[in-house]
Design an enzyme around this catalytic site. Structure first.
Site, short mmCIF file in Angstrom:
data_model
loop_
_atom_site.label_atom_id
_atom_site.label_comp_id
_atom_site.label_asym_id
_atom_site.label_seq_id
_atom_site.Cartn_x
_atom_site.Cartn_y
_atom_site.Cartn_z
N HIS A 46 0.83 -1.21 0.00
CA HIS A 46 0.00 0.00 0.00
C HIS A 46 0.87 1.26 0.00
O HIS A 46 0.54 2.25 0.65
CB HIS A 46 -0.96 -0.03 1.20
N HIS A 50 -1.57 2.96 -5.66
CA HIS A 50 -1.85 1.53 -5.55
C HIS A 50 -3.35 1.27 -5.51
O HIS A 50 -4.15 2.20 -5.39
CB HIS A 50 -1.19 0.93 -4.31
N ASP A 52 -6.41 -1.10 -3.56
CA ASP A 52 -6.78 -1.99 -2.45
C ASP A 52 -7.72 -3.07 -2.98
O ASP A 52 -8.72 -2.77 -3.63
CB ASP A 52 -7.53 -1.22 -1.36
N HIS A 56 -8.02 -6.53 1.80
CA HIS A 56 -7.41 -5.52 2.67
C HIS A 56 -8.22 -5.33 3.96
O HIS A 56 -7.65 -5.10 5.02
CB HIS A 56 -7.30 -4.21 1.90
N HIS A 168 -13.46 2.27 3.68
CA HIS A 168 -12.84 1.02 3.28
C HIS A 168 -13.77 -0.17 3.51
O HIS A 168 -13.96 -1.01 2.62
CB HIS A 168 -11.54 0.79 4.05
N GLU A 180 -5.55 4.73 -4.28
CA GLU A 180 -5.10 5.83 -3.44
C GLU A 180 -3.81 6.45 -3.98
O GLU A 180 -3.09 5.83 -4.76
CB GLU A 180 -4.88 5.32 -2.01
#
Length: 216
Positions: A46, A50, A52, A56, A168, A180
């Site tokens: 991360h 990148h 997710d 995660h 998230h 992100e």
């Protein structure tokens, strides 16, 4: 503006990495000394720009290598939710910025914080509220991309004992991926774009570095 626009931040030993160890880069060999140049890098999954994967935050959730490639690419829109201070962005703010979000879209949120990448203040960024995450889920968004370290409240601005991560948890549980540390030019705000952000095919990856690009 070029046909393809790079939405990725540069990856180096100062790449944003949150609470994980800083990335390490070094030159193992050089052409001048060894006849061939080979570099080495080590970083968390991360670090820098990148994606997710559900794993995660979701126990048993899909990993990077289990996701089909069409989850990382498709039509989308860039919404302007610019902030001068690290404040919350709620569903009403997304509704006010929305002009053309369609089911299955990639939604890229430009807070303007991407221009502060590499500065100490970058980590104290605007964040999305729980109802903003629900707003995105209601529109069946394929992937959310942000120009901040995280769509959730930054670590430096969390109350004691805070461990909610509503954005998230809500998005990844619904199958909406999260990208992100993007770089989102102001010229793209309000535009319909084609977005591609393929990560490396990391086995069992809860996240992975990716090169994000957009085309009008």
């Amino acid at each position: 503006m070029d046909e393809w626009v790079d939405l990725s931040q540069p990856f180096d030993d100062e790449a944003a990495h949150g609470s994980t160890p800083a990335p390490e880069l070094k030159q193992l060999t050089t052409v001048e000394r060894d006849g061939v140049a080979v570099g080495w890098y080590g970083a968390s999954t991360h670090t820098g720009t990148h994606v997710d994967a559900p794993r995660h935050f979701v126990a048993g959730g899909a990993t990077i290598d289990e996701l089909s490639l069409d989850r990382f690419a498709g039509p989308g829109v860039v919404l302007g939710v610019e902030r001068d201070e690290p404040t919350a962005i709620d569903a009403d703010a997304l509704e006010a910025a929305d002009g053309c979000v369609e089911p299955g879209d990639v939604v890229l949120l430009r807070t303007g914080w991407g221009a502060r990448y590499g500065d100490p203040e970058y980590s104290r960024s605007p964040w999305l509220t729980a109802d903003a995450a629900e707003w995105l889920c209601d529109r069946d968004v394929r992937l959310l991309g942000v120009d901040t370290r995280s769509p959730d409240r930054p670590r430096e601005l969390r109350p004691d004992g805070w461990d909610a991560y509503p954005v998230h948890r809500t998005l990844l549980a619904a199958g909406t991926l999260i990208a992100e540390n993007l770089r989102l030019p102001s010229e793209l705000v309000g535009e319909r774009v084609e977005v591609i952000g393929f990560p490396i095919n990391l086995r069992d990856g809860d996240g992975a570095p990716a090169r994000f690009v957009a085309r009008r």
